[in-house]
Design a protein around this motif. Sequence first.
Motif, PDB file in Angstrom:
ATOM      1  N   GLY A 359      -4.992   4.766  -1.711  1.00  0.00           N
ATOM      2  CA  GLY A 359      -5.334   4.386  -3.074  1.00  0.00           C
ATOM      3  C   GLY A 359      -5.304   5.535  -4.061  1.00  0.00           C
ATOM      4  O   GLY A 359      -4.621   5.468  -5.097  1.00  0.00           O
ATOM      5  N   TRP A 360      -6.006   6.607  -3.728  1.00  0.00           N
ATOM      6  CA  TRP A 360      -6.112   7.723  -4.676  1.00  0.00           C
ATOM      7  C   TRP A 360      -4.822   8.514  -4.784  1.00  0.00           C
ATOM      8  O   TRP A 360      -4.427   8.934  -5.876  1.00  0.00           O
ATOM      9  N   ALA A 361      -4.152   8.736  -3.642  1.00  0.00           N
ATOM     10  CA  ALA A 361      -2.880   9.468  -3.710  1.00  0.00           C
ATOM     11  C   ALA A 361      -1.849   8.662  -4.487  1.00  0.00           C
ATOM     12  O   ALA A 361      -1.053   9.211  -5.254  1.00  0.00           O
ATOM     13  N   GLY A 362      -1.855   7.321  -4.295  1.00  0.00           N
ATOM     14  CA  GLY A 362      -0.928   6.494  -5.046  1.00  0.00           C
ATOM     15  C   GLY A 362      -1.155   6.602  -6.539  1.00  0.00           C
ATOM     16  O   GLY A 362      -0.206   6.597  -7.335  1.00  0.00           O
ATOM     17  N   LYS A 363      -2.408   6.730  -6.935  1.00  0.00           N
ATOM     18  CA  LYS A 363      -2.740   6.831  -8.352  1.00  0.00           C
ATOM     19  C   LYS A 363      -2.438   8.208  -8.911  1.00  0.00           C
ATOM     20  O   LYS A 363      -1.909   8.357 -10.011  1.00  0.00           O
ATOM     21  N   VAL A 364      -2.750   9.265  -8.155  1.00  0.00           N
ATOM     22  CA  VAL A 364      -2.636  10.644  -8.649  1.00  0.00           C
ATOM     23  C   VAL A 364      -1.231  11.210  -8.442  1.00  0.00           C
ATOM     24  O   VAL A 364      -0.653  11.829  -9.337  1.00  0.00           O
ATOM     25  N   LEU A 365      -0.666  10.986  -7.245  1.00  0.00           N
ATOM     26  CA  LEU A 365       0.620  11.594  -6.902  1.00  0.00           C
ATOM     27  C   LEU A 365       1.806  10.674  -7.171  1.00  0.00           C
ATOM     28  O   LEU A 365       2.930  11.137  -7.336  1.00  0.00           O
ATOM     29  N   GLY A 366       1.561   9.369  -7.155  1.00  0.00           N
ATOM     30  CA  GLY A 366       2.661   8.422  -7.241  1.00  0.00           C
ATOM     31  C   GLY A 366       2.950   7.822  -5.880  1.00  0.00           C
ATOM     32  O   GLY A 366       2.562   8.367  -4.836  1.00  0.00           O
ATOM     33  N   LEU A 367       3.645   6.697  -5.858  1.00  0.00           N
ATOM     34  CA  LEU A 367       3.862   5.969  -4.612  1.00  0.00           C
ATOM     35  C   LEU A 367       4.807   6.693  -3.659  1.00  0.00           C
ATOM     36  O   LEU A 367       4.586   6.703  -2.445  1.00  0.00           O
ATOM     37  N   GLY A 368       5.869   7.320  -4.186  1.00  0.00           N
ATOM     38  CA  GLY A 368       6.807   8.035  -3.313  1.00  0.00           C
ATOM     39  C   GLY A 368       6.131   9.131  -2.517  1.00  0.00           C
ATOM     40  O   GLY A 368       6.223   9.157  -1.271  1.00  0.00           O
TER      41      GLY A 368
END
Length: 438
Positions: A359-368
């Motif tokens: 959840g957090w990495a998807g929000k902060v870093l992006g899905l890729g």
Amino acid sequence: MLNVLANRTYRHLFAAQVIALLGTGLLTVALGLLAFDLARDDAGTVLGTALAIKMLAYVGVAPVAAAFADRVPRRAMLVALDLVRAAVALALPFVTQIWEIYILIFLLQAASAGFTPTFQATIPDVLPDEKDYTNALSLSRLAYDLESLLSPMIAAALLTVISFHNLFAGTVVGFLASAALVASVVLPTPTPSERRGIYDRTTRGIRIYLRTPRLRGLLAVTFAAAAASAMVIVNTVVIVQGTLSLPQSAVALALASFGGGSMVAALLLPNLLDRISDRTAMLSGAAILLLGLLAGPLTSTLPLLLPLWFVLGIGYSLTQTPSGRLLRRSAHAADRPAVFAAQFALSHLCWLVTYPVAGWAGKVLGLGPTFILLAAGAALAIWVALRVWPVDDPQVLEHFHEDLDGLDPHVSDADKSTRGHRHAFVIDDKHTAWPTRP
């Protein structure tokens, strides 16, 4: 596979599982709508907190419940926990404050943390034949996948004619029906082990688990499965509606594709496990998950996402379905509830790590980058599994008892010169460490 349902006891237990799962699925939908009704724009925060509470209950309560599993008749314990879950579901429609949801969710999930491992540990005693038990594991996997597919559709159909509050009634009926089905059969209860202190009983399952090489490998494979499934569960809606700008129906289609892959693997596994080892099947599944995560950044359209989610479903089922076979052969019958509870707690600890990362990495870093980050976690987990889980993993092992007197009945068959003997080896009071291989 279905011939295992000829066993009346198992047939009733399987029906109880299916009905309770359907009730739980309705509860999930109703809880989301209740959270939105009470919190509106903060509904996501409420559900996120409820999910965290669920995981904490699973991790913390399961080993404690297992400590008392051999002190209470299993049937009475399972029925009582179903009744607790029904009572909590009955109370949920009447809550008016967010904190009330949190308390009831903890009670509900604490009851589930006691129910599920005890239920799972009962099946090997009901079906002692390994082939029958393998078929039962595949049926169980199918039940979970069908629930994830059918519950939202049933809930959607019901919501066209009733209020979401009435969905909780379906959950209550499900748990009561489950309790009635469990009460209708006689369940085998292993002879209680010797009296132990509460700390010893609470930690026994985890100590057996972590001292058994194949179960350490299972934990590593479970982390790889958690990394991939967290990406699917947490970010499917983000990918489909956010990145691809598609409607909610496409979200359901993507999740159905993942469930469909899992079901296909579950159907194929009984015959597959006649030809290959559990280790090969589960590590192959983990490798499929790793490759799927690495391919994730390339899924720029729905026609690419759907087959990827289908493949991830196959890998997920390959890693998860055979786990009961490993747990069964790694403990005495009296210790199985504790070992199943250890798997239940430790596996949910994996999800407690991977859900927030997804959840957090998807929000902060992006899905890729999140796909790649979780792939790195899965790769590390596979490397650990390969290191700790021997390729040659026989159940019968030669070992030595230098701490036992030669007159001890346990070593009556030991070689007089080496004091070594062979039998199906599990960690217990006389075998506190895994024997080193020559």
